[in-house]
Write an enzyme that holds these catalytic residues in place. Structure first.
Site: not given
Ligand code: CA
Length: 374
Positions: A91, A98, A164, A166, A198, A202, A205, A209, A218, A222, A309, A323
């Site tokens: 990814d 983004h 997300e 994509e 995706d 949050r 993450q 992360y 994640k 997916t 994204t 966002e």
């Molecule tokens: Ca992604």
């Protein structure tokens, strides 16, 4: 041809899954129509491995058969499966808007773009085994989270489940270990594209992360479209990309038009909440593939590469709820009068893509309650 088009795997009344070509509200049974035994397989992979001339010959045959009135299986009679055995899943993070939006949210006191961003297509390796077909319900993940005001992490269902939006591409022909795939060889290796959601937790993450990137926030699921649209049907949708500034290193340079003009939208529980276009991505698909292999890493039939994204510059064109809602501070309104920041149980998200008269197969997913709460 018009409407949604692409190659996928379907069955009727519980018979053997096989490869079909969707056109609008019907499916052409490829093996039954004499296009070859390779289409009796329960995945696209054997066909993908045949290479570009076979892909283009097959598309040309379909373009003769469909207008000539070939029998189509009604879409509502077809059960779909994951169209390919996904080999590896990568990814990217290729939308300037983004990356800038998330940089501002996660690192408000610094330059939103990290120093590498304009020089290479940033990416991480995702979990191929949890790529699922459109329509698969998504169980809310549980995990460790730690808010800024918390003394210690705690465990529970994600409270900040996000999407997300994509665009992904699917590898047909692999490469040899040690040999990079140059940007000029993109069409010899890549078969087609799918929309990708995706799903992203949050809160999980944000805590996990650093320093190695996304993991459990994640990898729980997916979603991809059930029908892979071949590049051969999208040739007139390639337009010039915004380009890169500064000019990238030579291995990332391209010639020709490589941005894909696909109008995209996100629908949440019946309300369209975002509209954007894939053509604004900073890094293009050949650049992504060249970068992913420049160290000699080999690619395989069935590899899936997603764009990251896709967000546009205006409000209402963002490809994620973090966002769209400014990190949950500004809820968005739905047609039924309710509001959302992040996803609630039973919410359904649909991603759509339109390329002129053609559509990419939608990606649909409904949220189920968490199964692990403590
Ligand atoms: Ca992604």
């Amino acid at each position: 041809m018009t409407g949604a088009v692409g190659f996928g795997v379907f069955s009727v009344d519980g018979d053997e899954p096989r490869v079909g070509f969707r056109v609008g509200r019907g499916v052409l049974d490829l093996a039954a129509n004499g296009l070859g035994a390779v289409f009796e397989a329960p995945t696209l992979n054997p066909f993908l491995a045949l290479g570009r001339s076979s892909w283009e010959d097959t598309v040309a045959r379909i373009q003769e058969l469909v207008p000539a009135g070939a029998d189509l299986v009604p879409l509502e009679d077809a059960s779909v499966e994951l169209p390919l055995a996904v080999a590896d899943y990568v990814d990217f993070y290729s939308s300037l808007e983004h990356a800038t939006n998330l940089g501002r949210l996660f690192r408000p006191d610094t330059d939103p773009l990290l120093p590498n961003w304009r020089h290479l297509p940033v990416a991480y390796h995702g979990r191929a085994g949890t790529v699922v077909v459109s329509g698969t319900p998504i169980v809310r993940p549980s995990g460790q989270t730690k808010g800024p005001a918390d003394d210690a992490p705690h465990f529970g269902p994600s409270g900040r489940l996000d999407i997300e939006l994509e665009l992904g591409f699917v590898v047909g022909v692999g490469s040899s270990l040690g040999e990079p795939v140059p940007t000029s060889a993109f069409r010899d290796h890549v078969f087609g594209v799918v929309l990708v959601n995706d799903w992203s937790a949050r809160d999980i993450q944000a805590w996990e992360y650093q320093p190695l990137g996304p993991f459990l926030g994640k990898s729980f699921a997916t979603s991809i479209g059930a029908w892979v649209t071949p590049l051969a049907l999208l040739e007139d949708r390639f337009v010039s990309s915004p380009g890169q500034d500064p000019e990238p290193l030579p291995y990332l340079r391209t010639s020709g038009d490589w941005a894909l003009d696909v109008e995209l939208e996100v629908e949440l529980s019946g309300t369209v909440v975002s509209r954007t276009n894939a053509c604004g991505l900073y890094w293009t698909m050949p650049q992504q593939l060249a970068h992913a292999t420049v160290n000699g890493a080999a690619i395989r039939t069935g590899d899936l590469f997603a764009s990251g994204t896709i967000s546009g510059p205006e409000h209402g064109s963002e490809g994620s709820f973090i966002e769209l809602t400014s990190n949950g501070e500004h809820p968005i309104g739905l047609a039924d009068g309710s509001t959302r920041t992040f996803l609630e149980d039973d919410d359904e998200v649909v991603l759509r893509g339109r390329a002129g008269e053609l559509e990419l197969a939608e990606v649909r997913g409904r949220i189920l309650p968490a199964r692990v709460s403590s």
